[in-house]
Design an enzyme around this catalytic site. Structure first.
Site, PDB file in Angstrom:
ATOM      1  N   TYR A 184       0.844  -1.210   0.000  1.00 40.57           N
ATOM      2  CA  TYR A 184       0.000   0.000   0.000  1.00 40.57           C
ATOM      3  C   TYR A 184       0.875   1.254   0.000  1.00 40.57           C
ATOM      4  O   TYR A 184       0.660   2.186  -0.777  1.00 40.57           O
ATOM      5  CB  TYR A 184      -0.922  -0.003   1.226  1.00 40.57           C
ATOM      6  CG  TYR A 184      -1.760   1.264   1.354  1.00 40.57           C
ATOM      7  CD1 TYR A 184      -2.799   1.532   0.460  1.00 40.57           C
ATOM      8  CD2 TYR A 184      -1.497   2.204   2.360  1.00 40.57           C
ATOM      9  CE1 TYR A 184      -3.560   2.696   0.564  1.00 40.57           C
ATOM     10  CE2 TYR A 184      -2.257   3.366   2.466  1.00 40.57           C
ATOM     11  CZ  TYR A 184      -3.287   3.599   1.575  1.00 40.57           C
ATOM     12  OH  TYR A 184      -4.031   4.758   1.675  1.00 40.57           O
ATOM     13  N   LYS A 188       1.077   4.484  -2.672  1.00 40.42           N
ATOM     14  CA  LYS A 188       0.850   5.894  -2.310  1.00 40.42           C
ATOM     15  C   LYS A 188       2.081   6.741  -2.650  1.00 40.42           C
ATOM     16  O   LYS A 188       1.952   7.927  -2.967  1.00 40.42           O
ATOM     17  CB  LYS A 188       0.469   6.000  -0.827  1.00 40.42           C
ATOM     18  CG  LYS A 188      -0.876   5.374  -0.486  1.00 40.42           C
ATOM     19  CD  LYS A 188      -2.034   6.180  -1.055  1.00 40.42           C
ATOM     20  CE  LYS A 188      -2.883   5.476  -2.033  1.00 40.42           C
ATOM     21  NZ  LYS A 188      -4.016   6.290  -2.534  1.00 40.42           N
ATOM     22  N   THR A 221     -13.179   6.568   7.223  1.00 43.38           N
ATOM     23  CA  THR A 221     -13.946   6.180   6.027  1.00 43.38           C
ATOM     24  C   THR A 221     -14.101   4.659   6.024  1.00 43.38           C
ATOM     25  O   THR A 221     -13.905   4.008   7.042  1.00 43.38           O
ATOM     26  CB  THR A 221     -13.182   6.630   4.769  1.00 43.38           C
ATOM     27  OG1 THR A 221     -11.936   5.923   4.723  1.00 43.38           O
ATOM     28  CG2 THR A 221     -12.895   8.127   4.789  1.00 43.38           C
TER      29      THR A 221
HETATM   30  N1  LIG Z   1      -9.156   7.498   5.098  1.00 43.43           N
HETATM   31  C1  LIG Z   1      -7.890   7.833   5.342  1.00 43.43           C
HETATM   32  O1  LIG Z   1      -7.478   8.089   6.486  1.00 43.43           O
HETATM   33  C2  LIG Z   1      -6.913   7.898   4.214  1.00 43.43           C
HETATM   34  C3  LIG Z   1      -5.588   8.220   4.521  1.00 43.43           C
HETATM   35  C4  LIG Z   1      -4.673   8.360   3.490  1.00 43.43           C
HETATM   36  C5  LIG Z   1      -5.078   8.186   2.182  1.00 43.43           C
HETATM   37  N2  LIG Z   1      -6.377   7.852   1.906  1.00 43.43           N
HETATM   38  C6  LIG Z   1      -6.741   7.682   0.488  1.00 43.43           C
HETATM   39  O2  LIG Z   1      -7.981   8.278   0.247  1.00 43.43           O
HETATM   40  C7  LIG Z   1      -8.601   7.668  -0.892  1.00 43.43           C
HETATM   41  C8  LIG Z   1     -10.071   7.460  -0.615  1.00 43.43           C
HETATM   42  O3  LIG Z   1     -10.211   6.507   0.427  1.00 43.43           O
HETATM   43  P1  LIG Z   1     -11.310   6.606   1.562  1.00 43.43           P
HETATM   44  O4  LIG Z   1     -10.576   6.756   2.834  1.00 43.43           O
HETATM   45  O5  LIG Z   1     -12.389   7.558   1.218  1.00 43.43           O
HETATM   46  O6  LIG Z   1     -11.857   5.094   1.547  1.00 43.43           O
HETATM   47  P2  LIG Z   1     -13.239   4.455   1.076  1.00 43.43           P
HETATM   48  O7  LIG Z   1     -14.350   5.052   1.826  1.00 43.43           O
HETATM   49  O8  LIG Z   1     -13.014   2.975   1.162  1.00 43.43           O
HETATM   50  O9  LIG Z   1     -13.338   4.905  -0.437  1.00 43.43           O
HETATM   51  C9  LIG Z   1     -12.634   4.250  -1.460  1.00 43.43           C
HETATM   52  C10 LIG Z   1     -13.433   4.378  -2.715  1.00 43.43           C
HETATM   53  O10 LIG Z   1     -12.710   3.733  -3.781  1.00 43.43           O
HETATM   54  C11 LIG Z   1     -13.608   2.901  -4.470  1.00 43.43           C
HETATM   55  N3  LIG Z   1     -12.890   1.814  -5.115  1.00 43.43           N
HETATM   56  C12 LIG Z   1     -12.191   0.819  -4.532  1.00 43.43           C
HETATM   57  N4  LIG Z   1     -11.710  -0.022  -5.458  1.00 43.43           N
HETATM   58  C13 LIG Z   1     -12.106   0.463  -6.659  1.00 43.43           C
HETATM   59  C14 LIG Z   1     -11.944   0.030  -7.983  1.00 43.43           C
HETATM   60  N5  LIG Z   1     -11.283  -1.097  -8.298  1.00 43.43           N
HETATM   61  N6  LIG Z   1     -12.490   0.768  -8.978  1.00 43.43           N
HETATM   62  C15 LIG Z   1     -13.174   1.901  -8.698  1.00 43.43           C
HETATM   63  N7  LIG Z   1     -13.382   2.345  -7.458  1.00 43.43           N
HETATM   64  C16 LIG Z   1     -12.851   1.632  -6.442  1.00 43.43           C
HETATM   65  C17 LIG Z   1     -14.569   2.400  -3.409  1.00 43.43           C
HETATM   66  O11 LIG Z   1     -15.736   1.894  -4.016  1.00 43.43           O
HETATM   67  P3  LIG Z   1     -16.668   0.767  -3.274  1.00 43.43           P
HETATM   68  O12 LIG Z   1     -17.388   1.486  -2.175  1.00 43.43           O
HETATM   69  O13 LIG Z   1     -17.561   0.316  -4.364  1.00 43.43           O
HETATM   70  O14 LIG Z   1     -15.732  -0.275  -2.748  1.00 43.43           O
HETATM   71  C18 LIG Z   1     -14.794   3.683  -2.634  1.00 43.43           C
HETATM   72  O15 LIG Z   1     -15.753   4.482  -3.284  1.00 43.43           O
HETATM   73  C19 LIG Z   1      -7.798   6.412  -1.168  1.00 43.43           C
HETATM   74  O16 LIG Z   1      -6.973   6.626  -2.292  1.00 43.43           O
HETATM   75  C20 LIG Z   1      -6.933   6.236   0.069  1.00 43.43           C
HETATM   76  O17 LIG Z   1      -5.696   5.604  -0.201  1.00 43.43           O
HETATM   77  C21 LIG Z   1      -7.291   7.713   2.893  1.00 43.43           C
END
Ligand SMILES: NC(=O)c1ccc[n+]([C@@H]2O[C@H](COP(=O)([O-])OP(=O)(O)OC[C@H]3O[C@@H](n4cnc5c(N)ncnc54)[C@H](OP(=O)(O)O)[C@@H]3O)[C@@H](O)[C@H]2O)c1
Length: 315
Positions: A184, A188, A221
């Site tokens: 992961y 990133k 999330t």
């Molecule tokens: N939350 C944090 O603290 C955090 C920290 C650092 C970075 N991030 C980054 O933030 C971004 C968003 O994550 P989030 O925290 O909002 O998590 P999340 O709620 O799990 O959202 C991820 C989204 O990506 C979609 N997704 C996953 N696999 C996919 C695929 N193969 N094709 C198209 N869409 C796909 C998911 O769709 P489904 O619902 O259909 O699975 C969901 O809508 C990510 O890139 C993550 O690495 C998050």
């Protein structure tokens, strides 16, 4: 271009009017960062294309946005970023939208169990980097057509943990010692290497598009549950989800650095993140990244490897 001081924070009041601008956001499931980005852009009058792999979840997101913003200008685009054929199909469909001002490459998975995609790639690398790389390349003509395009990548504090960049052959057989967190972290790191290389290539090609990046700190999330439990529900997932939410900032707050990187008057290659304790939370500002992310050799190498992997040379 405003000279943005690095000690200045940004908040929702700074989000400019989005009338006449179209943004495509990937990963818009309700409760995630992409949803809040889409919601706030719609609230400011923007046209938003909500994109993701699960059609019913996109519909839920549109309904939730319309509840908050009656008459919001939204559309949906189904894409599985872990499947190159799906990405190509979605890009063909997206041609109907005409100019795209901003592409927010937000969708992602974290620390999933070892799995190969239909194209033979590691699932995390495919979803978090290779799929977005191809999507961006295919949508570039529409970003250029806008006359003021922007590509925004969502990285993570975890990029600093990466002990190498994913520049080896992505179709090489998986080793028995798959490290889900290290994998992961490398994806990133790839988001930042991609952003800086893309921005430089756009400048060289004299195209009216910039590339920026952001990270949300630690936001509650679905990401943890999706990764740790493979997206399955059940009591374990509920406990993990609850614990995660209790110690993190809200998804709405986590989306602020993304909104800043997507809309603020900042130069290309700018990276935004929370300004609070250890960048885990707080209002967004400009932040730094690891030395590895700034390594131009790695940036160029990742670009070459990615072009070969997805079968598209661009810009
Ligand atoms: N939350 C944090 O603290 C955090 C920290 C650092 C970075 N991030 C980054 O933030 C971004 C968003 O994550 P989030 O925290 O909002 O998590 P999340 O709620 O799990 O959202 C991820 C989204 O990506 C979609 N997704 C996953 N696999 C996919 C695929 N193969 N094709 C198209 N869409 C796909 C998911 O769709 P489904 O619902 O259909 O699975 C969901 O809508 C990510 O890139 C993550 O690495 C998050």
């Amino acid at each position: 271009m405003t000279d943005l001081r690095t000690d200045l924070t940004w908040d929702l009041h700074d989000l400019p009017d989005q009338t006449g601008r179209r943004t495509l956001v990937t990963g818009c499931t309700v409760g995630g960062l992409g949803f809040h980005v889409a919601l706030e852009l719609a609230r400011r009058g923007g046209s938003v294309v909500l994109s993701g792999r699960t059609s019913s979840r996109l519909d839920e997101a549109v309904t939730a946005i319309e509840r908050e913003v009656p008459g919001a200008d939204t559309a949906t685009l189904v894409v599985d970023l872990a499947d190159l054929t799906s990405v190509r199909g979605a890009a063909t469909e997206a041609a109907a939208y005409g100019p795209i001002h901003c592409l927010v490459n937000n969708a992602g998975v974290m620390a999933t169990p070892p799995r190969r995609t239909v194209d033979g790639f590691d699932l995390q690398l495919a979803t978090n980097h290779l799929g977005p790389f191809l999507l961006t390349g295919l949508l570039l003509p529409q970003l250029v057509e806008s006359g003021d395009g922007r590509v925004m990548a969502v990285s993570s504090l975890m990029h600093r943990v990466a002990n190498a960049a994913p520049v080896d052959d992505p179709r090489a057989p998986a080793t028995r010692h798959y490290q889900r967190w290290q994998t992961y972290a490398r994806t990133k790191l790839a988001n930042l290497l991609f952003t800086f290389e893309l921005d430089r290539r756009l400048r060289h090609a004299d195209l009216p598009v910039v590339a920026t990046a952001a990270h949300p700190g630690y936001a509650g999330t679905h990401l943890v549950v999706n990764g740790q439990t493979g997206g399955l529900g059940g009591p374990v997932a509920s406990i993990v989800h609850g614990a995660n939410r209790a110690v993190s900032q809200s998804a709405a707050d986590g989306a602020l650095p993304l909104l800043m990187a997507a809309t603020a008057d900042i130069p290309g290659s700018t990276y935004c993140g929370p300004g609070g304790f250890r960048e885990l939370r707080g209002l967004p500002r400009l932040v730094g990244c690891s030395r590895r992310a700034r390594d131009e050799h790695l940036q160029a190498r990742l670009w070459e490897v990615s072009e070969q992997a997805v079968g598209l040379a661009w810009p």
